[in-house]
Enzyme design. Structure first.
Site, PDB file in Angstrom:
ATOM      1  N   ASP A  59      -5.518  11.202   1.250  1.00  0.00           N
ATOM      2  CA  ASP A  59      -4.184  10.622   1.036  1.00  0.00           C
ATOM      3  C   ASP A  59      -4.321   9.112   1.107  1.00  0.00           C
ATOM      4  O   ASP A  59      -5.364   8.582   1.513  1.00  0.00           O
ATOM      5  CB  ASP A  59      -3.201  11.110   2.112  1.00  0.00           C
ATOM      6  CG  ASP A  59      -1.785  10.561   1.914  1.00  0.00           C
ATOM      7  OD1 ASP A  59      -1.381  10.365   0.750  1.00  0.00           O
ATOM      8  OD2 ASP A  59      -1.090  10.303   2.910  1.00  0.00           O
ATOM      9  N   SER A  60      -3.249   8.426   0.748  1.00  0.00           N
ATOM     10  CA  SER A  60      -3.240   6.970   0.822  1.00  0.00           C
ATOM     11  C   SER A  60      -3.450   6.478   2.252  1.00  0.00           C
ATOM     12  O   SER A  60      -3.979   5.408   2.473  1.00  0.00           O
ATOM     13  CB  SER A  60      -1.898   6.452   0.315  1.00  0.00           C
ATOM     14  OG  SER A  60      -0.849   7.032   1.058  1.00  0.00           O
ATOM     15  N   CYS A 118       6.566  13.924  -0.623  1.00  0.00           N
ATOM     16  CA  CYS A 118       5.674  12.897  -0.070  1.00  0.00           C
ATOM     17  C   CYS A 118       5.148  13.469   1.243  1.00  0.00           C
ATOM     18  O   CYS A 118       5.929  14.018   2.036  1.00  0.00           O
ATOM     19  CB  CYS A 118       6.457  11.609   0.183  1.00  0.00           C
ATOM     20  SG  CYS A 118       5.516  10.387   1.123  1.00  0.00           S
ATOM     21  N   THR A 119       3.857  13.344   1.445  1.00  0.00           N
ATOM     22  CA  THR A 119       3.260  14.008   2.614  1.00  0.00           C
ATOM     23  C   THR A 119       3.617  13.329   3.942  1.00  0.00           C
ATOM     24  O   THR A 119       3.303  13.847   4.995  1.00  0.00           O
ATOM     25  CB  THR A 119       1.732  14.107   2.451  1.00  0.00           C
ATOM     26  OG1 THR A 119       1.221  12.827   2.052  1.00  0.00           O
ATOM     27  CG2 THR A 119       1.369  15.148   1.422  1.00  0.00           C
ATOM     28  N   HIS A 120       4.268  12.178   3.886  1.00  0.00           N
ATOM     29  CA  HIS A 120       4.770  11.564   5.123  1.00  0.00           C
ATOM     30  C   HIS A 120       6.066  12.256   5.592  1.00  0.00           C
ATOM     31  O   HIS A 120       6.385  12.213   6.773  1.00  0.00           O
ATOM     32  CB  HIS A 120       5.107  10.082   4.905  1.00  0.00           C
ATOM     33  CG  HIS A 120       3.940   9.161   5.032  1.00  0.00           C
ATOM     34  ND1 HIS A 120       2.959   9.070   4.078  1.00  0.00           N
ATOM     35  CD2 HIS A 120       3.598   8.286   6.014  1.00  0.00           C
ATOM     36  CE1 HIS A 120       2.074   8.163   4.459  1.00  0.00           C
ATOM     37  NE2 HIS A 120       2.444   7.671   5.620  1.00  0.00           N
ATOM     38  N   CYS A 125      -1.661  13.677  -1.484  1.00  0.00           N
ATOM     39  CA  CYS A 125      -0.806  12.532  -1.770  1.00  0.00           C
ATOM     40  C   CYS A 125      -0.046  12.865  -3.043  1.00  0.00           C
ATOM     41  O   CYS A 125      -0.646  13.092  -4.092  1.00  0.00           O
ATOM     42  CB  CYS A 125      -1.669  11.291  -1.972  1.00  0.00           C
ATOM     43  SG  CYS A 125      -0.721   9.836  -2.450  1.00  0.00           S
ATOM     44  N   ASN A 126       1.270  12.911  -2.917  1.00  0.00           N
ATOM     45  CA  ASN A 126       2.083  13.233  -4.099  1.00  0.00           C
ATOM     46  C   ASN A 126       1.970  12.145  -5.156  1.00  0.00           C
ATOM     47  O   ASN A 126       1.996  12.421  -6.343  1.00  0.00           O
ATOM     48  CB  ASN A 126       3.544  13.392  -3.692  1.00  0.00           C
ATOM     49  CG  ASN A 126       3.797  14.685  -2.968  1.00  0.00           C
ATOM     50  OD1 ASN A 126       4.109  15.685  -3.582  1.00  0.00           O
ATOM     51  ND2 ASN A 126       3.644  14.684  -1.658  1.00  0.00           N
ATOM     52  N   THR A 127       1.828  10.905  -4.693  1.00  0.00           N
ATOM     53  CA  THR A 127       1.763   9.781  -5.622  1.00  0.00           C
ATOM     54  C   THR A 127       0.520   9.905  -6.514  1.00  0.00           C
ATOM     55  O   THR A 127       0.600   9.737  -7.734  1.00  0.00           O
ATOM     56  CB  THR A 127       1.755   8.456  -4.827  1.00  0.00           C
ATOM     57  OG1 THR A 127       2.831   8.496  -3.886  1.00  0.00           O
ATOM     58  CG2 THR A 127       1.910   7.260  -5.718  1.00  0.00           C
ATOM     59  N   TYR A 155       0.578   3.561  -1.339  1.00  0.00           N
ATOM     60  CA  TYR A 155       0.312   3.652  -2.776  1.00  0.00           C
ATOM     61  C   TYR A 155       1.642   3.689  -3.570  1.00  0.00           C
ATOM     62  O   TYR A 155       1.694   3.301  -4.730  1.00  0.00           O
ATOM     63  CB  TYR A 155      -0.449   4.938  -3.111  1.00  0.00           C
ATOM     64  CG  TYR A 155      -1.917   4.964  -2.740  1.00  0.00           C
ATOM     65  CD1 TYR A 155      -2.530   3.950  -2.010  1.00  0.00           C
ATOM     66  CD2 TYR A 155      -2.710   6.052  -3.134  1.00  0.00           C
ATOM     67  CE1 TYR A 155      -3.870   4.007  -1.683  1.00  0.00           C
ATOM     68  CE2 TYR A 155      -4.063   6.115  -2.814  1.00  0.00           C
ATOM     69  CZ  TYR A 155      -4.639   5.092  -2.083  1.00  0.00           C
ATOM     70  OH  TYR A 155      -5.974   5.158  -1.761  1.00  0.00           O
ATOM     71  N   GLY A 156       2.671   4.227  -2.906  1.00  0.00           N
ATOM     72  CA  GLY A 156       3.923   4.543  -3.601  1.00  0.00           C
ATOM     73  C   GLY A 156       4.636   3.361  -4.223  1.00  0.00           C
ATOM     74  O   GLY A 156       5.504   3.530  -5.073  1.00  0.00           O
TER      75      GLY A 156
HETATM   76  N1  DGL Z   1       1.763  10.134   1.430  1.00  0.00           N
HETATM   77  C1  DGL Z   1       1.984   9.535   0.136  1.00  0.00           C
HETATM   78  C2  DGL Z   1       2.553  10.546  -0.863  1.00  0.00           C
HETATM   79  O1  DGL Z   1       2.534  11.700  -0.626  1.00  0.00           O
HETATM   80  C3  DGL Z   1       2.980   8.408   0.204  1.00  0.00           C
HETATM   81  C4  DGL Z   1       2.622   7.227   1.004  1.00  0.00           C
HETATM   82  C5  DGL Z   1       2.344   6.018   0.164  1.00  0.00           C
HETATM   83  O2  DGL Z   1       3.267   5.422  -0.404  1.00  0.00           O
HETATM   84  O3  DGL Z   1       1.178   5.696   0.102  1.00  0.00           O
HETATM   85  O4  DGL Z   1       3.018  10.185  -1.892  1.00  0.00           O
END
Ligand code: DGL
Length: 269
Positions: A13-14, A188-190, A76-78, A45-46
């Site tokens: 992930d990011s 988003c995984t957060h 990471c969804n992004t 990353y988003g």
């Molecule tokens: N965890 C990242 C996701 O799933 C988002 C965090 C980021 O912006 O890097 O998209």
């Protein structure tokens, strides 16, 4: 390179949001050796351009490839939304699983009224990847998306039930609730860190899709199909790789992983 059931599962992930995926995969498949890379030096990353996200995706996959993983999970969804093909290409022939497809599939299974809400980073929402993935499975579903950029820092600060977090969540989610959604994808995984708060605002009638859990289920299926499930009785500790070790790393890790920090190694990207 010959891949066997003993090879590790690579996850990235990011930053440390993907640890919610590590937690779910580890709970479901404790015998699997998980190698996790969190690009803590370059998070978030988003809010970055597609060009940068694709470059980072290539670097992150290359870090994991050194460990000869039997599969890669893009936690990471992004990256899943904007650079999944880059991961597949860099990963050569190993299977790649993205959080996005797994979350979309689960949401389609959950919805009854065919109105799904998706929340994610700006880049994920702007990519339109979730509506496309959902509508590929069912073109009659209406998808309403909303970026929630402040959720990432709130999660990282541990503001999981703070009144300020509640106000922000109310602001972000109101439009989706008014739209009559019956299912909300945490894209988003957060965001699973804020699940209780989100649940309080949307109420019990809207189901929450946590892509971390969806991915754990899919990982088991994928490895099972390829006869690559590690069938030993042992419990493996996840190994964490990071590109920077921020001061608050330990407490953040505990927040995301819900337990003590496993081995952490600093790597260069
Ligand atoms: N965890 C990242 C996701 O799933 C988002 C965090 C980021 O912006 O890097 O998209």
């Amino acid at each position: 390179m010959s891949i066997t059931a003993a090879n590790p599962i690579g996850i990235f992930d990011s930053g440390i949001g993907g640890l919610t995926v590590v937690k779910a995969v580890h709970a479901s498949l404790p015998a699997e050796q998980i190698i996790y890379f969190g690009d803590t030096a370059r998070v978030p990353y988003g809010s970055k351009s597609q060009f940068m996200i694709r470059k980072y995706a290539q670097d992150d996959t290359a870090v994991l490839m050194k460990y000869q993983p039997k599969m890669i999970i893009v936690a990471c969804n992004t990256v899943s939304a904007l650079a999944f093909d880059v991961v597949e290409e860099t990963g050569k022939n190993i299977p790649v699983l993205g959080v996005l497809e797994a979350g979309a599939e689960l949401a389609v299974r959950y919805t009854r009224n065919k109105r799904i809400g998706v929340i994610g980073t700006r880049a994920t929402v702007a990519s339109n990847a979730y509506p496309c993935a959902i509508n590929r499975l069912d073109p009659d579903i209406e998808v309403c998306s909303s970026p929630c950029p402040l959720f990432v820092p709130l999660a990282e600060e541990g503001y999981t039930s703070h009144p300020a977090a509640e106000m922000i969540a109310e602001e972000y989610l109101r439009q989706l609730i008014d739209h009559g959604i019956d299912t909300l994808v945490l894209g988003c995984t957060h965001y699973p860190i804020l699940k209780r708060l989100i649940g309080k605002i949307i109420g019990p009638d809207i189901s929450i899709v946590d892509s971390a859990e969806a991915v754990a289920r899919k990982t088991r299926e994928m490895l099972g199909e390829q006869d690559l499930l590690n069938s030993t009785e042992s419990t493996m500790k996840p190994h964490l790789l990071v590109s920077d070790l921020p001061q608050k790393f330990k407490s953040l890790c505990e927040l995301f992983l819900g337990r003590e920090v496993p081995d952490v190694e600093l790597v260069e990207v």
